[in-house]
Structure formats: C-alpha cells, structure tokens
Write a protein that holds these residues in place. Sequence first.
Motif, PDB file in Angstrom:
ATOM      1  N   LYS A  66      34.463  -1.168 -20.647  1.00  0.00           N
ATOM      2  CA  LYS A  66      33.766  -1.220 -19.365  1.00  0.00           C
ATOM      3  C   LYS A  66      32.344  -0.741 -19.547  1.00  0.00           C
ATOM      4  CE  LYS A  66      36.498   1.265 -16.691  1.00  0.00           C
ATOM      5  NZ  LYS A  66      37.352   1.849 -15.641  1.00  0.00           N
ATOM      6  N   GLU A  67      31.388  -1.543 -19.101  1.00  0.00           N
ATOM      7  CA  GLU A  67      29.970  -1.185 -19.219  1.00  0.00           C
ATOM      8  C   GLU A  67      29.657  -0.704 -20.639  1.00  0.00           C
ATOM      9  OE1 GLU A  67      29.372   1.538 -16.011  1.00  0.00           O
ATOM     10  OE2 GLU A  67      30.020   0.046 -14.561  1.00  0.00           O
ATOM     11  N   ARG A  68      30.149  -1.437 -21.612  1.00  0.00           N
ATOM     12  CA  ARG A  68      29.934  -1.197 -23.039  1.00  0.00           C
ATOM     13  C   ARG A  68      30.526   0.120 -23.527  1.00  0.00           C
ATOM     14  NH1 ARG A  68      23.711  -2.452 -23.699  1.00  0.00           N
ATOM     15  NH2 ARG A  68      24.104  -1.649 -25.771  1.00  0.00           N
ATOM     16  N   ALA A  69      31.414   0.755 -22.734  1.00  0.00           N
ATOM     17  CA  ALA A  69      32.104   1.970 -23.180  1.00  0.00           C
ATOM     18  C   ALA A  69      33.553   1.611 -23.503  1.00  0.00           C
ATOM     19  CB  ALA A  69      32.045   3.023 -22.090  1.00  0.00           C
ATOM     20  N   TYR A  70      34.063   2.213 -24.574  1.00  0.00           N
ATOM     21  CA  TYR A  70      35.440   1.975 -24.976  1.00  0.00           C
ATOM     22  C   TYR A  70      36.374   2.936 -24.254  1.00  0.00           C
ATOM     23  CZ  TYR A  70      33.219  -0.446 -28.881  1.00  0.00           C
ATOM     24  OH  TYR A  70      32.456  -1.283 -29.647  1.00  0.00           O
TER      25      TYR A  70
END
Length: 103
Positions: free
Chosen positions: A94-98
């Motif tokens: 999500k939003e480039r977060a794992y």
Amino acid sequence: MKLPVKKCKQCDSILYTSKYHCTNCYSDELELTEIDGKGKIYSYTKIHAAPKQFADQAPYYVILVHLDQGLKVTGRLNGNDVQIDTPVELDEIKERAYFFKAR
Ligand SMILES: [Zn+2]
C-alpha cells in the motif's frame, strides 16, 4: 504474495528495485522480476510518534524482514504479535509500503 525485485543477469544476485547496478558484480544488466514474499522477522521497532499521515495508526510496528531468498526489507506488520524470528509473508503493498502478516 510476490515481492518485486531486480535480478542481475550476470550473477543472479537479487537486488532492490531502486538499484541500477548490481552490488555484487557492478553489471547494469538487471531485469525486473518477483520473489517469494516469505521470510522471518529479523528486527522490529514500535512507532509511537508517527509521521502525520500515519498518526491515526500509531502505535504500530515497523519490522525488518529477512526474506528466504536473501534480501532484507522494511515493512509494517498487520497484527500485533511481533517477535524476532516469527515467520511472515507479504500481505499487501500500500502506497509503496510492504505490509506483512504472520504465517
Ligand atoms: Zn551481478
């Protein structure tokens, strides 16, 4: 869930997608691929004072995951049961977060 990475065509090293040269042999012949998002919690920290956009989620854990295929990535844990060596797998990006979950 699979995790996007780059792979060196010369020596097969697995690299972060942000890399443009192989950290092992310095080749720039890298290809985008995916690896298994499974690993173990290597380290973690609990965030109490979060940046503004995550303030409503605090406190939460930021974990460092040692993936089975060798790379270490930082992410978040969906859940509150955090212990070193807990087996986890990639749950969502999500939003480039794992975001990982226990498995
Ligand atoms: Zn290489």
